[in-house]
Design a protein around this motif. Structure first.
Motif, PDB file in Angstrom:
ATOM      1  N   GLU A 195       0.847  -1.185   0.000  1.00 56.81           N
ATOM      2  CA  GLU A 195       0.000   0.000   0.000  1.00 56.81           C
ATOM      3  C   GLU A 195       0.884   1.237   0.000  1.00 56.81           C
ATOM      4  OE1 GLU A 195      -3.532   2.132   2.627  1.00 56.81           O
ATOM      5  OE2 GLU A 195      -3.060   0.025   2.915  1.00 56.81           O
ATOM      6  N   SER A 196       0.859   1.988  -1.077  1.00 48.63           N
ATOM      7  CA  SER A 196       1.634   3.220  -1.136  1.00 48.63           C
ATOM      8  C   SER A 196       0.932   4.288  -0.303  1.00 48.63           C
ATOM      9  CB  SER A 196       1.806   3.679  -2.584  1.00 48.63           C
ATOM     10  OG  SER A 196       0.557   3.830  -3.205  1.00 48.63           O
ATOM     11  N   PRO A 197       1.683   5.263   0.219  1.00 50.18           N
ATOM     12  CA  PRO A 197       1.125   6.197   1.194  1.00 50.18           C
ATOM     13  C   PRO A 197       0.038   7.108   0.660  1.00 50.18           C
ATOM     14  CG  PRO A 197       3.340   6.840   0.544  1.00 50.18           C
ATOM     15  CD  PRO A 197       3.122   5.477   0.005  1.00 50.18           C
ATOM     16  N   ASP A 198       0.001   7.345  -0.648  1.00 49.49           N
ATOM     17  CA  ASP A 198      -0.970   8.288  -1.189  1.00 49.49           C
ATOM     18  C   ASP A 198      -2.128   7.617  -1.915  1.00 49.49           C
ATOM     19  OD1 ASP A 198       0.757   7.334  -3.083  1.00 49.49           O
ATOM     20  OD2 ASP A 198       0.919   9.202  -4.202  1.00 49.49           O
ATOM     21  N   GLU A 199      -2.226   6.302  -1.844  1.00 53.05           N
ATOM     22  CA  GLU A 199      -3.330   5.652  -2.545  1.00 53.05           C
ATOM     23  C   GLU A 199      -4.581   5.637  -1.688  1.00 53.05           C
ATOM     24  OE1 GLU A 199      -3.277   0.901  -1.976  1.00 53.05           O
ATOM     25  OE2 GLU A 199      -1.483   1.691  -2.941  1.00 53.05           O
ATOM     26  N   ALA A 200      -5.736   5.608  -2.346  1.00 52.72           N
ATOM     27  CA  ALA A 200      -7.009   5.556  -1.643  1.00 52.72           C
ATOM     28  C   ALA A 200      -7.239   4.167  -1.062  1.00 52.72           C
ATOM     29  CB  ALA A 200      -8.144   5.919  -2.605  1.00 52.72           C
ATOM     30  N   PHE A 201      -8.016   4.103   0.007  1.00 57.12           N
ATOM     31  CA  PHE A 201      -8.425   2.803   0.548  1.00 57.12           C
ATOM     32  C   PHE A 201      -9.328   2.108  -0.458  1.00 57.12           C
ATOM     33  CE2 PHE A 201     -11.904   0.448   2.614  1.00 57.12           C
ATOM     34  CZ  PHE A 201     -11.168  -0.610   3.122  1.00 57.12           C
ATOM     35  N   GLY A 202      -9.096   0.818  -0.646  1.00 52.91           N
ATOM     36  CA  GLY A 202      -9.936   0.058  -1.561  1.00 52.91           C
ATOM     37  C   GLY A 202      -9.715  -1.429  -1.414  1.00 52.91           C
ATOM     38  N   PHE A 203     -10.561  -2.193  -2.042  1.00 50.72           N
ATOM     39  CA  PHE A 203     -10.437  -3.647  -2.062  1.00 50.72           C
ATOM     40  C   PHE A 203     -10.865  -4.140  -3.436  1.00 50.72           C
ATOM     41  CE2 PHE A 203     -14.517  -2.427  -0.296  1.00 50.72           C
ATOM     42  CZ  PHE A 203     -15.422  -3.144  -1.045  1.00 50.72           C
ATOM     43  N   ALA A 204     -10.305  -5.267  -3.837  1.00 49.96           N
ATOM     44  CA  ALA A 204     -10.559  -5.776  -5.182  1.00 49.96           C
ATOM     45  C   ALA A 204     -11.945  -6.401  -5.289  1.00 49.96           C
ATOM     46  CB  ALA A 204      -9.493  -6.803  -5.556  1.00 49.96           C
ATOM     47  N   VAL A 205     -12.705  -5.957  -6.250  1.00 47.77           N
ATOM     48  CA  VAL A 205     -13.979  -6.592  -6.600  1.00 47.77           C
ATOM     49  C   VAL A 205     -13.748  -7.585  -7.731  1.00 47.77           C
ATOM     50  CG1 VAL A 205     -16.300  -6.198  -7.496  1.00 47.77           C
ATOM     51  CG2 VAL A 205     -15.315  -4.606  -5.836  1.00 47.77           C
ATOM     52  N   LEU A 206     -12.870  -7.223  -8.643  1.00 50.09           N
ATOM     53  CA  LEU A 206     -12.448  -8.108  -9.729  1.00 50.09           C
ATOM     54  C   LEU A 206     -10.946  -8.322  -9.626  1.00 50.09           C
ATOM     55  CD1 LEU A 206     -14.427  -6.481 -12.698  1.00 50.09           C
ATOM     56  CD2 LEU A 206     -15.067  -8.512 -11.377  1.00 50.09           C
ATOM     57  N   GLY A 207     -10.500  -9.570  -9.686  1.00 53.22           N
ATOM     58  CA  GLY A 207      -9.084  -9.867  -9.631  1.00 53.22           C
ATOM     59  C   GLY A 207      -8.528  -9.876  -8.222  1.00 53.22           C
ATOM     60  N   GLU A 208      -7.198  -9.940  -8.112  1.00 54.10           N
ATOM     61  CA  GLU A 208      -6.500  -9.940  -6.835  1.00 54.10           C
ATOM     62  C   GLU A 208      -5.504  -8.792  -6.808  1.00 54.10           C
ATOM     63  OE1 GLU A 208      -4.724 -13.656  -5.822  1.00 54.10           O
ATOM     64  OE2 GLU A 208      -6.447 -14.840  -6.508  1.00 54.10           O
ATOM     65  N   ARG A 209      -5.348  -8.160  -5.655  1.00 50.83           N
ATOM     66  CA  ARG A 209      -4.517  -6.960  -5.563  1.00 50.83           C
ATOM     67  C   ARG A 209      -3.021  -7.259  -5.622  1.00 50.83           C
ATOM     68  NH1 ARG A 209      -5.986  -3.326  -0.653  1.00 50.83           N
ATOM     69  NH2 ARG A 209      -4.353  -2.071  -1.639  1.00 50.83           N
ATOM     70  N   ASN A 210      -2.615  -8.518  -5.476  1.00 54.41           N
ATOM     71  CA  ASN A 210      -1.198  -8.860  -5.456  1.00 54.41           C
ATOM     72  C   ASN A 210      -0.672  -9.411  -6.773  1.00 54.41           C
ATOM     73  OD1 ASN A 210      -0.062  -8.377  -2.679  1.00 54.41           O
ATOM     74  ND2 ASN A 210      -1.874  -9.567  -2.136  1.00 54.41           N
ATOM     75  N   LYS A 211      -1.533  -9.561  -7.773  1.00 55.29           N
ATOM     76  CA  LYS A 211      -1.074 -10.095  -9.051  1.00 55.29           C
ATOM     77  C   LYS A 211      -2.098  -9.795 -10.127  1.00 55.29           C
ATOM     78  CE  LYS A 211      -3.042 -14.685  -8.117  1.00 55.29           C
ATOM     79  NZ  LYS A 211      -2.754 -16.124  -7.998  1.00 55.29           N
ATOM     80  N   GLY A 212      -1.634  -9.858 -11.380  1.00 51.02           N
ATOM     81  CA  GLY A 212      -2.542  -9.656 -12.508  1.00 51.02           C
ATOM     82  C   GLY A 212      -3.161  -8.270 -12.500  1.00 51.02           C
ATOM     83  N   ILE A 213      -4.457  -8.225 -12.732  1.00 53.41           N
ATOM     84  CA  ILE A 213      -5.203  -6.972 -12.785  1.00 53.41           C
ATOM     85  C   ILE A 213      -6.322  -7.021 -11.754  1.00 53.41           C
ATOM     86  CG2 ILE A 213      -6.679  -5.500 -14.220  1.00 53.41           C
ATOM     87  CD1 ILE A 213      -5.104  -6.451 -16.639  1.00 53.41           C
ATOM     88  N   ALA A 214      -6.494  -5.939 -11.021  1.00 54.48           N
ATOM     89  CA  ALA A 214      -7.553  -5.842 -10.017  1.00 54.48           C
ATOM     90  C   ALA A 214      -8.268  -4.510 -10.169  1.00 54.48           C
ATOM     91  CB  ALA A 214      -6.977  -5.973  -8.614  1.00 54.48           C
ATOM     92  N   VAL A 215      -9.582  -4.535  -9.933  1.00 56.50           N
ATOM     93  CA  VAL A 215     -10.405  -3.336 -10.009  1.00 56.50           C
ATOM     94  C   VAL A 215     -11.317  -3.297  -8.797  1.00 56.50           C
ATOM     95  CG1 VAL A 215     -12.151  -2.078 -11.349  1.00 56.50           C
ATOM     96  CG2 VAL A 215     -10.363  -3.380 -12.531  1.00 56.50           C
ATOM     97  N   GLY A 216     -11.513  -2.113  -8.225  1.00 56.91           N
ATOM     98  CA  GLY A 216     -12.381  -2.002  -7.071  1.00 56.91           C
ATOM     99  C   GLY A 216     -12.664  -0.557  -6.713  1.00 56.91           C
ATOM    100  N   PRO A 217     -13.433  -0.342  -5.640  1.00 58.05           N
ATOM    101  CA  PRO A 217     -13.758   1.018  -5.200  1.00 58.05           C
ATOM    102  C   PRO A 217     -12.570   1.686  -4.528  1.00 58.05           C
ATOM    103  CG  PRO A 217     -14.648  -0.580  -3.660  1.00 58.05           C
ATOM    104  CD  PRO A 217     -14.074  -1.373  -4.798  1.00 58.05           C
TER     105      PRO A 217
END
Length: 265
Positions: free
Chosen positions: A76-98
């Motif tokens: 988690e970089s310091p300036d990124e918004a809080f979010g969670f993956a709805v599609l995909g996984e946040r540690n690999k490939g492509i992920a999309v979420g709020p």
């Protein structure tokens, strides 16, 4: 005098109460392979008094993150918004979420004669992509809720170094920040006829800053950890040409330190 925003104080109080009342993870829970890890944290950060200011202020730094049990801890970089993956996984490939984050404010007394930009939130979407194991690309597009009430977004690239699935995580990389005309006018514009000693200025949409950030998440044990970051933004384009920034400075620095608490749902 250090000024603390009411909503940030409320957020800090909520996090503190939650931290104080949550039970420590039980040994039996450690054996489970389902559920979610949740990390909350609170600390202090040193940020510009307002966008384009030539001084900084100290305020609270709230942190929230979550990831599935059994998966590596998410970078988690310091300036990124809080979010969670709805599609995909946040540690690999492509992920999309709020995506949800705070919007910077500006007090009326910061620039007497200019309109206040109230505190608010920004909500939207993020997309992560991992072209390499240690390289993450991220895009965010967010709409202001309160505050500037405008559209803004970021493009980021991070080199990610991690020590195992549960160890320290370091992120560092460049940033590109965009604002709609309404966003840039909220922070860098001066109404027709001039105000606050500034001549009239109406910026358009476009890139308003380029920069870089670095963040380190350091677990102390399976429950507690530390988080620290440093950041730099250089205001460019219409933002840099604003009389507000000319009276302040285009170089914007920030840093923060927080204590984190991890538990399992």
């Amino acid at each position: 005098m250090i000024r603390f925003d009411k909503m940030i104080r409320t957020c800090l109080l909520s996090l503190t109460l939650l931290l104080a009342t949550l039970p420590l993870p039980a040994a039996a829970q450690d054996q489970e392979s389902s559920g979610r890890n949740v990390m909350i944290g609170t600390g202090v950060q040193w940020i510009p008094a307002y966008p384009g200011a030539d001084s900084n202020r100290i305020t609270f730094l709230p942190l929230v993150d979550t990831w599935r049990v059994g998966e590596p801890m998410t970078p988690e970089s310091p300036d990124e918004a809080f979010g969670f993956a709805v599609l995909g996984e946040r540690n690999k490939g492509i992920a999309v979420g709020p995506a949800l984050t705070f919007a910077p404010g500006r007090k009326a007394e910061d620039l007497p004669g200019l309109a206040e930009v109230g505190f608010g939130m920004e909500a939207g979407l993020f997309a992560d992509a991992w072209p390499l194991t240690s390289l993450r690309l991220r895009a965010e597009l967010r709409q202001g809720l309160g505050a500037h009430k405008a559209l803004t977004g970021d493009l980021a690239g991070d080199y990610v170094w991690r020590r195992g699935n549960e160890g320290a995580i370091l992120t560092v990389g460049p940033r590109l920040r965009w604002g709609s005309a309404k966003y840039n006018r909220a922070y860098y514009g001066v109404p027709a006829g001039g105000a606050g000693g500034f001549t009239a200025y109406q910026p358009g949409s476009g890139i308003y800053a380029v920069g870089a950030t670095a963040g380190l998440r350091l677990p102390l044990n399976r429950t507690f950890g530390l988080y620290t970051y440093v950041g730099y933004d250089r205001l460019v384009g219409d933002a840099k040409d604003s009389p507000i920034v000319q009276a302040g400075k285009p170089d914007q620095f920030s840093a923060g330190l927080a204590l984190t608490y991890r538990f399992r749902l």
